[in-house]
Motif scaffolding. Sequence first.
Motif, PDB file in Angstrom:
ATOM      1  N   TRP A   1       0.837  -1.194   0.000  1.00 40.80           N
ATOM      2  CA  TRP A   1       0.000   0.000   0.000  1.00 40.80           C
ATOM      3  C   TRP A   1       0.870   1.241   0.000  1.00 40.80           C
ATOM      4  O   TRP A   1       1.897   1.306   0.681  1.00 40.80           O
TER       5      TRP A   1
ATOM      6  N   ARG B   1      -7.908   7.033  -5.840  1.00 44.49           N
ATOM      7  CA  ARG B   1      -7.220   5.748  -5.670  1.00 44.49           C
ATOM      8  C   ARG B   1      -6.906   5.141  -7.023  1.00 44.49           C
ATOM      9  O   ARG B   1      -7.679   5.260  -7.973  1.00 44.49           O
TER      10      ARG B   1
ATOM     11  N   LEU C   1      -3.289   5.229  -2.749  1.00 41.17           N
ATOM     12  CA  LEU C   1      -4.358   6.106  -2.270  1.00 41.17           C
ATOM     13  C   LEU C   1      -3.796   7.506  -2.083  1.00 41.17           C
ATOM     14  O   LEU C   1      -2.730   7.672  -1.478  1.00 41.17           O
TER      15      LEU C   1
ATOM     16  N   VAL D   1      -7.802   7.587   5.691  1.00 37.42           N
ATOM     17  CA  VAL D   1      -7.019   6.568   4.990  1.00 37.42           C
ATOM     18  C   VAL D   1      -6.168   5.776   5.983  1.00 37.42           C
ATOM     19  O   VAL D   1      -5.933   4.570   5.796  1.00 37.42           O
TER      20      VAL D   1
ATOM     21  N   TYR E   1     -13.057   4.795   0.905  1.00 28.98           N
ATOM     22  CA  TYR E   1     -12.201   5.978   1.070  1.00 28.98           C
ATOM     23  C   TYR E   1     -12.585   7.062   0.063  1.00 28.98           C
ATOM     24  O   TYR E   1     -12.917   8.195   0.437  1.00 28.98           O
ATOM     25  N   GLU E   2     -12.561   6.734  -1.214  1.00 31.28           N
ATOM     26  CA  GLU E   2     -12.952   7.719  -2.217  1.00 31.28           C
ATOM     27  C   GLU E   2     -14.435   8.069  -2.105  1.00 31.28           C
ATOM     28  O   GLU E   2     -14.827   9.235  -2.251  1.00 31.28           O
TER      29      GLU E   2
END
Length: 546
Positions: free
Chosen positions: A158, A275, A280, A307, A326-327
């Motif tokens: 990530w 993302r 991200l 995040v 998240y988005e």
Amino acid sequence: MTAPVLIVGAGPTGLTAACALWDLGVPCRVVDRRPGPGTAPKGLVLWSGALECLRRLGVSEALADAALPLAGASYWSRGRRTGAVRFGKLEDTAFPGPLCVPQPVTERALHERLTELGGTVEWDTEVLSVTVDRGGPAESATVTLRSATGEQTVTVPWLVAADGARSLVRDSVGIPFEGHTFDRTFLIGDGRLDGAGTEAEVQHHITPDGVLVIVPQPDGHRVFFDTEPDGRTAPPSVELLQRLLDERGPGGLRLYDVRWSSRFRVHAKVAPRFREGPVLLAGDAVHAHTTAGGQGLNTGVQDGYDVGWKLAAVVRGCDPALLDSYEAERRPASVRAVRNGDQQTRMWLLRNPLARTLRDTVMRGLSAAGLLEKKALPVLAQLDLDHSGSPAVADLAGAAAAPRALRPGRRAPDLPLAPVHATTETSLHAHLAAGRHTLLVYGDGEAGRRAARAWTALRERGAEDTARVLWIRPADTGGGDVPPAGAGFAVVRETDTRGGARAPWCAYVRPDGVVAARSGADGLDALLARVPSRPPLAAPAPAVRH
């Protein structure tokens, strides 16, 4: 071990994300191309939503000690006061008004907290390239870094990009930056201002030639102007700032001891995606704001916290689909903040005399009716965000038994509670300030036994460092059986009985204080499944450079 998350950028957004990860048991690596923490006091104002995030990370108290509470804002046109807003009246929060805190103070507090949690920042480390790898069983990101000791290529599960408006990471993964740039140049000067008065009030003086904004600081004032572009890039001189102050201000103001000044353009932009696979983006890397309302720093801090806790949950066993939220949650919040700042800046820059007269008339009416405070302040504070359409929130069977105020996708309201066992806290917000996954279980003795079983399950799964169980007894419940003591499992009694007797219910509140799900008494196991199930990770070995 290698840290599962790499964060690019150690400004307020990146540091908030890093602190959230470490606080929830997930180590991360943080790199920044700068030689050290920032010194330019770009962002000044911290609103309630961001302050609540910083409280969960344990830094809000230090920031409040260094801050100047702002008392209000006033708006002036043609030398007359056209509107005013008083701060400090927001309810249902520990932070009823905004604080003026220069950005370096915020960064320093977050950096110190990161160090306390076990993290570090690798300064003078620049990202050269980023590629998304999709060929293996799981997506990953390959990043090439350059520091004083050479280049290094790493592959990470990530990557969080908090590397600013000129984000190399955003460009590398092909995400555009959509919006516009104002055709004005903006000037800022921080120093001391004689004649400004003693009240900590933000003043907006709107003239046909441009705007003057005066912002009180803990150690002086900031003056802010817009001008016609002239091709210059150097910071404005004290003489230029004073001339504009004389032309647009109320008179009798003298600027001196200027310690920082800047000349820049402002933008209103939001990326269409936040993302790209394992990458991200957060903060200025995906949204650029005008200075109006001080929203950029605040939106970035909330991005970083969001995040951070979600990545920590996924690394520790939650369904990776959680990151789809998240988005879904942060982009609408960013669009709203950018739009509001854009509209306010356009209002400042009106040139048409009729439009200016209409603006001033509307401002007087809204101010007199108290609508500026009622409508504008919750938006600026970012306490009223609605995530009800997020894929990460839901109502389960029997949810109707839960209080209507506990709405999925909305920030949990504060509720008065009487401590009974293993706690001294007297409100729901005080419990949620720990920034943990929290199960609320309401009801009599049987509810308590369910709550005890849930806590036992969390401990067996190694989640007791990131989760809490709060058994809320009805007001008329007697002593009854008290579950065994243990950190993270508390018993309280409701004190507000205006809703009358209710059936047992359960709710899951996320680390960010948002209600993620509600259910009836039999839905506790389904809520329990949403809590990360893996034990904390060991800290990674120091990064090896090649």
